[in-house]
Design a protein around this motif. Structure first.
Motif, PDB file in Angstrom:
ATOM      1  N   LYS A  33     -13.200  18.669  41.531  1.00  0.00           N
ATOM      2  CA  LYS A  33     -12.817  18.628  42.947  1.00  0.00           C
ATOM      3  C   LYS A  33     -12.161  17.320  43.343  1.00  0.00           C
ATOM      4  N   GLY A  34     -11.940  16.456  42.372  1.00  0.00           N
ATOM      5  CA  GLY A  34     -11.220  15.220  42.650  1.00  0.00           C
ATOM      6  C   GLY A  34     -12.108  14.007  42.779  1.00  0.00           C
ATOM      7  N   ALA A  35     -11.518  12.839  42.553  1.00  0.00           N
ATOM      8  CA  ALA A  35     -12.232  11.567  42.653  1.00  0.00           C
ATOM      9  C   ALA A  35     -12.572  11.255  44.105  1.00  0.00           C
ATOM     10  N   PHE A  36     -13.429  10.266  44.284  1.00  0.00           N
ATOM     11  CA  PHE A  36     -13.933   9.907  45.617  1.00  0.00           C
ATOM     12  C   PHE A  36     -12.800   9.678  46.605  1.00  0.00           C
ATOM     13  N   GLU A  37     -11.749   8.968  46.176  1.00  0.00           N
ATOM     14  CA  GLU A  37     -10.705   8.579  47.124  1.00  0.00           C
ATOM     15  C   GLU A  37      -9.910   9.760  47.655  1.00  0.00           C
ATOM     16  N   ARG A  38     -10.064  10.924  47.063  1.00  0.00           N
ATOM     17  CA  ARG A  38      -9.403  12.116  47.606  1.00  0.00           C
ATOM     18  C   ARG A  38     -10.167  12.694  48.794  1.00  0.00           C
ATOM     19  N   HIS A  39     -11.429  12.340  48.947  1.00  0.00           N
ATOM     20  CA  HIS A  39     -12.290  12.988  49.929  1.00  0.00           C
ATOM     21  C   HIS A  39     -12.701  12.083  51.087  1.00  0.00           C
ATOM     22  N   TRP A  40     -12.341  10.834  51.016  1.00  0.00           N
ATOM     23  CA  TRP A  40     -12.627   9.916  52.123  1.00  0.00           C
ATOM     24  C   TRP A  40     -11.420   9.025  52.336  1.00  0.00           C
ATOM     25  N   SER A  41     -10.998   8.905  53.604  1.00  0.00           N
ATOM     26  CA  SER A  41      -9.884   8.022  53.925  1.00  0.00           C
ATOM     27  C   SER A  41     -10.142   7.465  55.314  1.00  0.00           C
ATOM     28  N   GLY A  42     -10.522   6.188  55.365  1.00  0.00           N
ATOM     29  CA  GLY A  42     -10.916   5.572  56.628  1.00  0.00           C
ATOM     30  C   GLY A  42      -9.874   5.730  57.718  1.00  0.00           C
ATOM     31  N   GLY A  43     -10.352   5.846  58.965  1.00  0.00           N
ATOM     32  CA  GLY A  43      -9.447   6.018  60.087  1.00  0.00           C
ATOM     33  C   GLY A  43      -8.876   7.421  60.182  1.00  0.00           C
ATOM     34  N   ASN A  44      -9.495   8.363  59.480  1.00  0.00           N
ATOM     35  CA  ASN A  44      -8.999   9.746  59.463  1.00  0.00           C
ATOM     36  C   ASN A  44      -7.529   9.786  59.054  1.00  0.00           C
ATOM     37  N   SER A  45      -7.201   9.021  58.021  1.00  0.00           N
ATOM     38  CA  SER A  45      -5.802   8.829  57.619  1.00  0.00           C
ATOM     39  C   SER A  45      -5.435   9.796  56.497  1.00  0.00           C
ATOM     40  N   TYR A  46      -4.906  10.928  56.900  1.00  0.00           N
ATOM     41  CA  TYR A  46      -4.473  11.968  55.967  1.00  0.00           C
ATOM     42  C   TYR A  46      -3.037  12.362  56.302  1.00  0.00           C
ATOM     43  N   VAL A  47      -2.277  12.721  55.281  1.00  0.00           N
ATOM     44  CA  VAL A  47      -0.922  13.234  55.467  1.00  0.00           C
ATOM     45  C   VAL A  47      -0.894  14.653  54.917  1.00  0.00           C
ATOM     46  N   GLU A  48      -0.794  15.617  55.815  1.00  0.00           N
ATOM     47  CA  GLU A  48      -0.800  17.021  55.411  1.00  0.00           C
ATOM     48  C   GLU A  48      -1.984  17.346  54.493  1.00  0.00           C
ATOM     49  N   GLY A  49      -3.151  16.825  54.876  1.00  0.00           N
ATOM     50  CA  GLY A  49      -4.374  17.089  54.133  1.00  0.00           C
ATOM     51  C   GLY A  49      -4.592  16.216  52.912  1.00  0.00           C
ATOM     52  N   VAL A  50      -3.643  15.345  52.598  1.00  0.00           N
ATOM     53  CA  VAL A  50      -3.768  14.455  51.435  1.00  0.00           C
ATOM     54  C   VAL A  50      -4.258  13.101  51.913  1.00  0.00           C
ATOM     55  N   SER A  51      -5.319  12.606  51.313  1.00  0.00           N
ATOM     56  CA  SER A  51      -5.919  11.329  51.687  1.00  0.00           C
ATOM     57  C   SER A  51      -4.941  10.173  51.487  1.00  0.00           C
ATOM     58  N   ALA A  52      -4.784   9.357  52.528  1.00  0.00           N
ATOM     59  CA  ALA A  52      -3.948   8.163  52.387  1.00  0.00           C
ATOM     60  C   ALA A  52      -4.553   7.188  51.385  1.00  0.00           C
ATOM     61  N   PHE A  53      -5.860   7.178  51.273  1.00  0.00           N
ATOM     62  CA  PHE A  53      -6.532   6.352  50.270  1.00  0.00           C
ATOM     63  C   PHE A  53      -6.041   6.736  48.876  1.00  0.00           C
ATOM     64  N   ARG A  62      -0.809  10.651  35.889  1.00  0.00           N
ATOM     65  CA  ARG A  62      -1.018  12.086  35.746  1.00  0.00           C
ATOM     66  C   ARG A  62      -2.502  12.365  35.931  1.00  0.00           C
ATOM     67  N   SER A  63      -2.793  13.475  36.614  1.00  0.00           N
ATOM     68  CA  SER A  63      -4.177  13.825  36.907  1.00  0.00           C
ATOM     69  C   SER A  63      -4.623  14.998  36.049  1.00  0.00           C
ATOM     70  N   LEU A  64      -5.750  14.792  35.359  1.00  0.00           N
ATOM     71  CA  LEU A  64      -6.407  15.844  34.594  1.00  0.00           C
ATOM     72  C   LEU A  64      -7.813  15.994  35.154  1.00  0.00           C
ATOM     73  N   ALA A  65      -8.120  17.171  35.691  1.00  0.00           N
ATOM     74  CA  ALA A  65      -9.434  17.413  36.290  1.00  0.00           C
ATOM     75  C   ALA A  65     -10.323  18.131  35.281  1.00  0.00           C
ATOM     76  N   LEU A  66     -11.437  17.472  34.909  1.00  0.00           N
ATOM     77  CA  LEU A  66     -12.325  17.978  33.852  1.00  0.00           C
ATOM     78  C   LEU A  66     -13.782  17.936  34.283  1.00  0.00           C
ATOM     79  N   ASP A  67     -14.564  18.860  33.760  1.00  0.00           N
ATOM     80  CA  ASP A  67     -16.020  18.768  33.815  1.00  0.00           C
ATOM     81  C   ASP A  67     -16.473  18.085  32.529  1.00  0.00           C
ATOM     82  N   LEU A  68     -16.749  16.801  32.624  1.00  0.00           N
ATOM     83  CA  LEU A  68     -17.111  16.035  31.427  1.00  0.00           C
ATOM     84  C   LEU A  68     -18.509  16.360  30.926  1.00  0.00           C
ATOM     85  N   LYS A  69     -19.302  17.072  31.733  1.00  0.00           N
ATOM     86  CA  LYS A  69     -20.630  17.471  31.276  1.00  0.00           C
ATOM     87  C   LYS A  69     -20.579  18.730  30.416  1.00  0.00           C
ATOM     88  N   HIS A  70     -19.452  19.404  30.411  1.00  0.00           N
ATOM     89  CA  HIS A  70     -19.274  20.587  29.568  1.00  0.00           C
ATOM     90  C   HIS A  70     -18.762  20.132  28.203  1.00  0.00           C
TER      91      HIS A  70
END
Length: 397
Positions: A33-53, A62-70
């Protein structure tokens, strides 16, 4: 340079962004579901749902999303590490060890690896398990205590300067280790922390403090004095229509620029021992001035000064515009303003070549390079091992 990055928040992502800007191939491995900075952006700072953080710290990766526990998720990460130059991580000490990706496990996979870790307070020691975050390290390192002054007391720095400095130090260490690897073929274990970065930010101040007599009294100063170890008028002052700072300035020249008899009378005093007295008089003399009139006088007399700008003014600063400090990119049809890479190489600033707007934006491309068929990729996605956007074409054989 190939970098496999297990990073979130600010310090690690900024470090890997510096490397990516300079041409390193950086693969950001993040949760499904993405790293922390994708889900919190101070000041409600998002651009079209994408975190400014996230926009601030993840360009050119490049982003690779993995379940490292699997087991299969871990196997994919291990396959990338075998062909990597650098593993970069900024989790709490022990987290990657528990996932099977600690230093010893990675070194067994790739003996020439550069393994770089950034923690809050260090990988060992009495405070190593405490939370490590920028504000906490500002406080612990003494930075808050020496910032501000007067009746207002200590002050917090208004940006995450410790994270940013820690990222720069870590990038510097990785580049040094990479030179060593190119020369010798050997890897390096690199460790740093926000605590050490916060202290390093103050190398001048701390060295002067520990060398000074009567140092317990040195930090006390009036509200206009900007630093405990500078002579007045170094500090912050109010005008009719603005605030300014004065840097190190000759008192004779300052008195002439302001045509002030009161400052002429004080120009022979010790402006360190009597910094409050001198700065209060400077504040009194400056209070009636408007910035435009004062700036013309100061420029004519070579007085070091600057207006205190807010972020709106900074965005239109003529020098920032000339330098190309800011860049606008398109995010789902809406503009987002980024701060560009701070260095030039042969007169050029590295461009924004890519921006992973969603977790796993490049999962399919990375798995393609590892030899996974599109059919197998889809199975891993369906099993919750990998996350990726909708396929951009039919599955490969």
């Amino acid at each position: 340079m190939r970098v496999v990055s297990f990073c979130h928040y600010l310090q690690g992502p900024v470090c890997s962004q510096f490397l990516a800007d300079m041409g390193a191939e950086v693969i950001k491995i993040e949760p499904l579901k993405g790293a922390f900075e994708r889900h919190w952006s101070g000041g409600n700072s998002y651009v079209e749902g994408v975190s400014a953080f996230s926009l601030a710290v993840n360009r050119n990766k490049r982003s690779l999303a993995l379940d490292l526990k699997h087991p299969e998720g871990l196997a994919i990460a291990q396959a990338l590490i075998r062909d990597a130059d650098v593993v970069l991580e900024n989790y709490r000490p022990g987290v990657l060890d528990r996932l099977g990706l600690g230093y010893e496990a990675v070194k067994a996979l790739n003996p020439a690896i550069i393994y770089a870790s950034a923690s809050g307070l260090g990988s060992s020691g009495p405070a190593s398990r405490r939370p490590g975050q920028d504000l906490l390290m500002q406080a612990r390192s003494g930075l808050v205590a020496v910032t501000g002054g007067g009746d207002q007391g200590p002050s917090v720095v208004g940006a995450a300067v410790v994270d940013q400095h820690g990222a720069s130090l870590l990038a510097m260490g990785i580049l040094g280790a990479y030179v060593k690897k190119l020369q010798t073929g050997e890897g390096t274990r690199i460790e740093t922390s926000l605590f050490e970065a916060a202290i390093d930010l103050q190398v001048e101040a701390l060295t002067k403090y520990y060398a000074s007599p009567n140092r317990q009294q040195l930090l006390e100063r009036g509200r206009h004095v900007g630093s405990w170890y500078h002579d007045a008028p170094y500090g912050l002052y109010d005008l009719q229509d603005a605030r300014i700072v004065l840097s190190m300035n000759d008192p004779v020249r300052l008195a002439e620029a302001l045509d002030s008899d009161a400052l002429r009378e004080l120009q022979g005093i010790d402006r360190y021992l009597e910094r409050d007295r001198y700065s209060e008089e400077v504040a009194r003399v400056l209070a009636p001035w408007r910035f435009a009139d004062l700036a013309a006088r100061f420029d004519a007399h070579a007085i070091w000064h600057e207006r205190v700008q807010d972020y709106e003014a900074l965005r239109q600063d003529p020098q920032a515009l000339h330098n190309g400090t800011f860049e606008t990119i398109d995010v789902h049809g809406k503009p987002a303003t980024l701060v560009r890479h701070p260095l030039r190489y042969d007169g050029r600033t590295p461009a924004v070549r890519r921006m992973p707007l969603v977790p796993g934006a490049d999962s399919r491309a990375v798995l393609d390079a590892l030899g996974y068929s599109r059919q197998r990729q889809q199975q891993l996605i369906d099993q919750g091992v990998v996350a990726a956007p909708e396929a951009d074409g039919p599955p490969s054989p």
